[in-house]
Design a protein around this motif. Structure first.
Motif, PDB file in Angstrom:
ATOM      1  N   ARG A 182      45.809  27.767  29.111  1.00  0.00           N
ATOM      2  CA  ARG A 182      45.844  28.651  27.941  1.00  0.00           C
ATOM      3  C   ARG A 182      44.903  29.841  28.083  1.00  0.00           C
ATOM      4  N   GLY A 183      43.705  29.583  28.577  1.00  0.00           N
ATOM      5  CA  GLY A 183      42.727  30.656  28.688  1.00  0.00           C
ATOM      6  C   GLY A 183      43.125  31.755  29.642  1.00  0.00           C
ATOM      7  N   GLU A 184      43.998  31.436  30.604  1.00  0.00           N
ATOM      8  CA  GLU A 184      44.403  32.427  31.593  1.00  0.00           C
ATOM      9  C   GLU A 184      45.350  33.473  31.015  1.00  0.00           C
TER      10      GLU A 184
ATOM     11  N   TYR B 266      40.737  48.010  31.128  1.00  0.00           N
ATOM     12  CA  TYR B 266      39.936  46.786  31.107  1.00  0.00           C
ATOM     13  C   TYR B 266      38.473  47.145  30.903  1.00  0.00           C
ATOM     14  N   CYS B 267      37.819  46.361  30.058  1.00  0.00           N
ATOM     15  CA  CYS B 267      36.478  46.692  29.610  1.00  0.00           C
ATOM     16  C   CYS B 267      35.573  45.465  29.712  1.00  0.00           C
ATOM     17  N   PRO B 268      34.364  45.610  30.252  1.00  0.00           N
ATOM     18  CA  PRO B 268      33.431  44.489  30.268  1.00  0.00           C
ATOM     19  C   PRO B 268      33.134  44.014  28.849  1.00  0.00           C
ATOM     20  N   ASP B 269      32.941  42.734  28.694  1.00  0.00           N
ATOM     21  CA  ASP B 269      32.755  42.146  27.372  1.00  0.00           C
ATOM     22  C   ASP B 269      31.581  42.771  26.624  1.00  0.00           C
ATOM     23  N   GLU B 270      30.458  42.972  27.283  1.00  0.00           N
ATOM     24  CA  GLU B 270      29.284  43.523  26.607  1.00  0.00           C
ATOM     25  C   GLU B 270      29.542  44.930  26.084  1.00  0.00           C
ATOM     26  N   LEU B 271      30.239  45.752  26.878  1.00  0.00           N
ATOM     27  CA  LEU B 271      30.553  47.110  26.450  1.00  0.00           C
ATOM     28  C   LEU B 271      31.524  47.086  25.271  1.00  0.00           C
TER      29      LEU B 271
ATOM     30  N   THR C 187      27.104  34.409  33.075  1.00  0.00           N
ATOM     31  CA  THR C 187      27.518  33.084  32.647  1.00  0.00           C
ATOM     32  C   THR C 187      28.713  32.646  33.462  1.00  0.00           C
ATOM     33  N   GLU C 188      29.064  31.368  33.337  1.00  0.00           N
ATOM     34  CA  GLU C 188      30.201  30.852  34.099  1.00  0.00           C
ATOM     35  C   GLU C 188      31.485  31.563  33.721  1.00  0.00           C
ATOM     36  N   LEU C 189      31.645  31.886  32.402  1.00  0.00           N
ATOM     37  CA  LEU C 189      32.859  32.555  31.963  1.00  0.00           C
ATOM     38  C   LEU C 189      32.966  33.962  32.527  1.00  0.00           C
ATOM     39  N   ALA C 190      31.847  34.589  32.789  1.00  0.00           N
ATOM     40  CA  ALA C 190      31.871  35.979  33.241  1.00  0.00           C
ATOM     41  C   ALA C 190      31.991  36.102  34.754  1.00  0.00           C
ATOM     42  N   GLU C 191      31.919  35.004  35.470  1.00  0.00           N
ATOM     43  CA  GLU C 191      32.022  35.067  36.909  1.00  0.00           C
ATOM     44  C   GLU C 191      33.410  35.532  37.335  1.00  0.00           C
ATOM     45  N   ARG C 192      33.449  36.265  38.442  1.00  0.00           N
ATOM     46  CA  ARG C 192      34.715  36.756  38.964  1.00  0.00           C
ATOM     47  C   ARG C 192      35.593  35.577  39.384  1.00  0.00           C
ATOM     48  N   THR C 193      36.867  35.623  38.988  1.00  0.00           N
ATOM     49  CA  THR C 193      37.782  34.557  39.371  1.00  0.00           C
ATOM     50  C   THR C 193      38.220  34.728  40.815  1.00  0.00           C
ATOM     51  N   GLU C 194      38.544  33.633  41.452  1.00  0.00           N
ATOM     52  CA  GLU C 194      38.961  33.678  42.849  1.00  0.00           C
ATOM     53  C   GLU C 194      40.348  34.302  42.968  1.00  0.00           C
ATOM     54  N   VAL C 195      40.471  35.307  43.819  1.00  0.00           N
ATOM     55  CA  VAL C 195      41.742  35.995  44.006  1.00  0.00           C
ATOM     56  C   VAL C 195      42.654  35.147  44.885  1.00  0.00           C
ATOM     57  N   ARG C 196      43.885  34.960  44.429  1.00  0.00           N
ATOM     58  CA  ARG C 196      44.832  34.138  45.177  1.00  0.00           C
ATOM     59  C   ARG C 196      45.332  34.857  46.425  1.00  0.00           C
ATOM     60  N   THR C 197      45.687  34.079  47.433  1.00  0.00           N
ATOM     61  CA  THR C 197      46.180  34.626  48.697  1.00  0.00           C
ATOM     62  C   THR C 197      47.570  35.219  48.520  1.00  0.00           C
TER      63      THR C 197
ATOM     64  N   ALA D 253      47.617  37.842  35.834  1.00  0.00           N
ATOM     65  CA  ALA D 253      47.472  38.509  37.126  1.00  0.00           C
ATOM     66  C   ALA D 253      46.120  39.193  37.270  1.00  0.00           C
ATOM     67  N   VAL D 254      45.634  39.781  36.183  1.00  0.00           N
ATOM     68  CA  VAL D 254      44.350  40.469  36.253  1.00  0.00           C
ATOM     69  C   VAL D 254      43.248  39.510  36.690  1.00  0.00           C
ATOM     70  N   HIS D 255      43.314  38.273  36.199  1.00  0.00           N
ATOM     71  CA  HIS D 255      42.319  37.279  36.595  1.00  0.00           C
ATOM     72  C   HIS D 255      42.644  36.672  37.964  1.00  0.00           C
ATOM     73  N   ALA D 256      43.885  36.220  38.143  1.00  0.00           N
ATOM     74  CA  ALA D 256      44.247  35.441  39.334  1.00  0.00           C
ATOM     75  C   ALA D 256      44.428  36.298  40.582  1.00  0.00           C
ATOM     76  N   HIS D 257      44.952  37.516  40.418  1.00  0.00           N
ATOM     77  CA  HIS D 257      45.284  38.348  41.576  1.00  0.00           C
ATOM     78  C   HIS D 257      44.333  39.526  41.789  1.00  0.00           C
ATOM     79  N   PHE D 258      43.677  39.964  40.714  1.00  0.00           N
ATOM     80  CA  PHE D 258      42.823  41.141  40.836  1.00  0.00           C
ATOM     81  C   PHE D 258      41.355  40.843  40.532  1.00  0.00           C
ATOM     82  N   GLY D 259      41.023  39.579  40.318  1.00  0.00           N
ATOM     83  CA  GLY D 259      39.633  39.145  40.264  1.00  0.00           C
ATOM     84  C   GLY D 259      38.815  39.541  39.066  1.00  0.00           C
ATOM     85  N   ALA D 260      39.438  39.867  37.939  1.00  0.00           N
ATOM     86  CA  ALA D 260      38.673  40.263  36.756  1.00  0.00           C
ATOM     87  C   ALA D 260      37.918  39.065  36.184  1.00  0.00           C
ATOM     88  N   PRO D 261      36.694  39.263  35.707  1.00  0.00           N
ATOM     89  CA  PRO D 261      35.959  38.176  35.060  1.00  0.00           C
ATOM     90  C   PRO D 261      36.723  37.629  33.860  1.00  0.00           C
ATOM     91  N   ARG D 262      36.480  36.372  33.532  1.00  0.00           N
ATOM     92  CA  ARG D 262      37.222  35.713  32.459  1.00  0.00           C
ATOM     93  C   ARG D 262      37.016  36.367  31.093  1.00  0.00           C
TER      94      ARG D 262
END
Length: 338
Positions: free
Chosen positions: A32-34, A171-176, A2-12, A94-103
């Motif tokens: 807020r979601g970040e 960190y754990c995948p949502d389904e697991l 899903t769109e929410l589970a897609e990997r976030t873009e890692v910042r430069t 940071a986990v989302h923005a810098h390390f690319g974890a799914p939302r």
């Protein structure tokens, strides 16, 4: 996916810490979601810049007033748990923005510690700008996704070194995560929205609070060598339960530990609650704190000026062991005397 589970873009990455700090913005909060928050009033992080593969810096703003973090009988200019929350938000972002974890990645707190440093009483606090310098290590990656990390953070308030924070998070995948939590409850996962309590037998002043709604202890018992209470869960609290949870968050447990430490000082040792300052904590989390079974919080009630070991138990099992540093308040600083 899903769109929410897609990997976030890692910042430069910026590569130079001074340049990274100079680029931090304080004029608006992050989405807020970040930082996994619902209410805008609970978002303190304003920006984050990646330095390199293991370092980042973050910015936050302390509010001029706050119904929870600003509610202290001792007039504490900086709530240590507010700084800890700023660091939690910095890690989450940071986990989302810098390390690319799914939302939809789930965060499992393993341990954390906080040490406050005294600041001169004349330092203006609130609203104030916060800068967090973070170093990461002990990273665990699986199939290209982050599964664990340690964060070592230095926290600066109004340009002064105010605190050090260390945290370990898995960190754990949502389904697991959903599968794991569902098995623990035979497929039915409780929600904090189902737990709404409006009263407590513990007077707010005994735990350093003015507002009764900010008291998280009830059924307190004070003995010669032990102080204990039951955790009071109010799923409607706007800060402690900003959104529905399937367990008791670590920040709620830390507030309970702090209040028990202050209660022990004020009842077992006769030290007024507004004369006690909790200036440090460290906690190791061994199991989820469930919502639907009573949780006992206890300490041996050591005197002010020493570390108190606070134990959190549920159905005979130790969930968390945490140490809280309690010091007499020093009128010449905004933290306790050392």
């Amino acid at each position: 996916m899903t769109e929410l589970a897609e990997r976030t873009e890692v910042r430069t990455a910026v590569a130079d810490p001074a340049t990274a700090i100079s680029r931090l913005a304080f004029d608006r909060t992050v989405a807020r979601g970040e930082v996994h928050r619902e209410a805008l009033s609970e978002v303190f992080l304003t920006d984050s810049v990646r330095v390199d593969e293991s370092r980042f810096v973050a910015a936050a703003r302390l509010p001029a007033s706050h119904a929870y973090y600003g509610d202290h009988t001792g007039g504490t200019p900086i709530d240590p748990l507010l700084l800890l929350e700023c660091c939690r938000q910095a890690e989450t972002h940071a986990v989302h923005a810098h390390f690319g974890a799914p939302r939809d990645t789930k965060f499992v707190l393993q341990s954390w510690s906080l040490t406050m440093h005294p600041l001169p009483a004349n330092v203006h606090i609130g609203p104030a700008e916060v800068v967090i310098s973070a170093h990461t290590d002990e990273a665990v990656w699986r199939a290209g996704e982050l599964r664990a990390m340690r964060y070592r953070m230095q926290v600066y308030v109004a340009g002064r070194h105010a605190a050090d924070v260390v945290m370990r998070v898995q960190y754990c995948p949502d389904e697991l995560y959903r599968l794991m939590r569902g098995r623990c409850h035979d497929g039915r996962v409780p929600s904090s929205d189902d737990f709404r309590f409006t009263t407590t037998e513990v007077a707010p002043g005994l735990v350093g609070r003015d507002r009764p709604e900010n008291v998280v202890l009830t059924d307190a018992r004070v003995g010669a060598d032990r102080v204990s209470a039951r955790l009071r869960i109010d799923g409607g609290h706007p800060s402690l339960f900003d959104h529905a949870q399937d367990h008791v968050p670590g920040m709620v447990l830390m507030e309970a530990g702090r209040q028990l430490a202050v209660l022990a000082a004020s009842t077992a040792h006769g030290t007024p609650a507004d004369a006690v300052e909790v200036t440090g904590l460290n906690a190791a989390f061994g199991a989820y704190a469930e919502l639907d079974t009573p949780i006992t919080v206890s300490t041996d009630g050591a005197a002010v000026g020493s570390d108190l070991l606070v134990c959190f138990e549920q159905e005979g099992r130790v969930l968390v062991e945490a140490g809280f540093t309690c010091l007499p308040r020093n009128p010449n600083t905004d933290q306790g005397a050392k």
